[in-house]
Design an enzyme around this catalytic site. Structure first.
Site, short mmCIF file in Angstrom:
data_model
loop_
_atom_site.label_atom_id
_atom_site.label_comp_id
_atom_site.label_asym_id
_atom_site.label_seq_id
_atom_site.Cartn_x
_atom_site.Cartn_y
_atom_site.Cartn_z
N GLU A 15 -7.52 4.76 12.27
CA GLU A 15 -6.43 4.42 13.18
C GLU A 15 -6.08 5.62 14.04
O GLU A 15 -6.83 6.58 14.13
CB GLU A 15 -5.22 3.96 12.36
CG GLU A 15 -4.79 4.99 11.31
CD GLU A 15 -3.46 4.66 10.67
OE1 GLU A 15 -2.46 4.64 11.42
OE2 GLU A 15 -3.42 4.43 9.44
N ASP A 52 0.86 -1.18 0.00
CA ASP A 52 0.00 0.00 0.00
C ASP A 52 0.90 1.23 0.00
O ASP A 52 1.91 1.27 0.69
CB ASP A 52 -0.99 0.00 1.16
CG ASP A 52 -0.35 -0.04 2.53
OD1 ASP A 52 -0.21 1.03 3.14
OD2 ASP A 52 -0.01 -1.14 2.99
#
Length: 233
Positions: free
Chosen positions: A123, A32
């Site tokens: 997150e 990613d």
């Protein structure tokens, strides 16, 4: 002992027969990336054995990755299965608002076998309170708002990227999404460890933040055929 040509040929055939086909090979590797990796040689990435990529598209409602288009096109041309992800800021606007922003700037999905469902990166707050000032119940509501808005537009639920620690702290370890949203867990260790409540397995595992390929290092929990099925919805 010197083997005959016939024996060597028999061994070669046996080895080839025992090797899994690409469709059945377990745990395809991925990466990613974001604007921190602006110049990626996707052909090299593909040659290194990478099968899929998640590419940062948006953050909150004020940021779009300036390299998203070139990264997405590069991954596509190299033959990778790819998708976009959105970095959430639950303190700045509603889940629905951010889902719509994501969808408008690269986060869309189509059942073509090469596009992964968009991912919600939820997150630790990089610049403030860990849980963005939201209670656990408010955070769960925010994620539902994002998830349901994405689903109503695309027909699939977004992948949820998180860590077990953050999820436990900031959602009260909610099990509300385990039956709908694929999980992408981040844990830089030799094993995945305990998962958030409800999920019995993770679909993706981000196992390192650096490695032989650009960006973070990931793997899919299944076969290449399974990865393609996910991309088909």
């Amino acid at each position: 002992m010197k083997l005959s040509t016939t024996a060597l040929l028999a061994i070669a055939v046996a080895v080839a027969s025992a090797s899994p086909t690409p469709e059945k090979r377990a745990n395809p590797k991925g990466i990613d990336v974001s604007a921190y990796q602006p110049n990626i040689n996707w052909s090299t990435v593909k040659a290194n054995g990478i099968s899929f990529a998640y590419i940062k598209a948006t953050e909150g409602t004020t940021y779009t990755n300036p390299d998203f288009s070139s990264q997405y096109t590069g991954a596509t041309n190299a033959g990778l299965i790819r998708g976009g992800y959105h970095f959430a800021h639950p303190d700045s606007s509603s889940g629905a608002t951010q889902a719509k922003y994501f969808l408008a700037h690269g986060g869309g999905w189509t059942s073509d076998g090469i596009t992964l469902p968009g991912a919600l990166d939820i997150e630790y707050n990089p610049s403030g309170a860990e849980c963005y000032g939201l209670s656990a119940s408010a955070m769960v509501s925010w994620i539902k708002d994002f998830s349901n808005t994405y689903h109503s537009s695309t027909g699939v639920y977004p992948v949820i990227y998180t860590t077990t620690d953050w999820w436990t702290t900031c959602t009260g370890n909610s099990a509300a999404f385990a039956s709908t949203n694929p999980l992408w867990i981040a844990r830089y260790a030799s094993s995945i460890g305990t998962l958030p409540a409800g999920w019995s397995y993770t679909t993706f595992w981000q196992y390192a933040d650096s490695g032989p390929n650009p960006g973070d290092q990931d793997e899919f929990n299944g076969s290449m055929a399974g990865l393609k099925q996910l991309a088909l919805g």
